[in-house]
Design an enzyme around this catalytic site. Sequence first.
Site: not given
Length: 275
Positions: A92, A239
């Site tokens: 992400d 992430h």
Amino acid sequence: MGNEPQHDRAGEMNLQTAVTKPLRWPRRHPIASAVLLAVLACMLVLAGRGLKPPHFVLDPATQASVTPVDEYVWRKASDWLDGRKYAVLTFDDGPYGHGVDEHILSVLRHHHAHAIFFLVCHRIDDTTGRLLGTFEQEGHIIGNHSFDHLQLNKLEDFDLYQQIEGCSRRIASLTGHRPYYFRPPFGLTSSHVRQLAEASGMQQILWNANTQDSWQTKPEQILYWTREQTQNYSILLMHDKPATAAVLDQALTDLESRGFQFVLPEPLPPDAAAD
């Protein structure tokens, strides 16, 4: 006449002995059975090795894991015997820039792994925009993570539409096609957010395994949560950031040592996506 023939008495004694003598299973039969089962198990394990992973789709009920489709019983048995498992890698909040994305791509390339990159579109500029082509050329999937990474379940309809549709259009302008997967920032969603994403031609995809790297910075912490939470058919949340990039090679090596292969889901049929 009163004397019984000797052969009749012998036959009677043999019959009595046969009836009263306990039955004994020849030892060679259990051994042969065990050997046969071992050979069969080895054949199943070897048959599964070297084959492409089965096809997976997003679990429409949870949207947080994947499920295999068209998987034969022998393949399931082979995976179980060999300890073979599957997980989806997702990143992400990219693109990050400053060489972080390139480092993540290099590690994935080293492990022959592919991932879904959920991009925040206001982070796509003239420099990071070139990465989108690299993502796709190397077999990765680009997903929509909204335009500004806001809490979408708190927005009014117009702003919500701009966050979702605006990001899809930005990605399409650089790749030539709209993204197929959507992930709401922070995992904060609602039926309305999901419906709008689906109306924009996307499937919402969440996760059921979290590396906690959104707030953890120490490598041992990220590794601990990766090991602790990743299970068979998991969608793993990571992430696009320096701390994750630094520990990614070790994390994937650890997962591979536990039997994991990294897969990507295929699109759900329209009727399944609408359920």
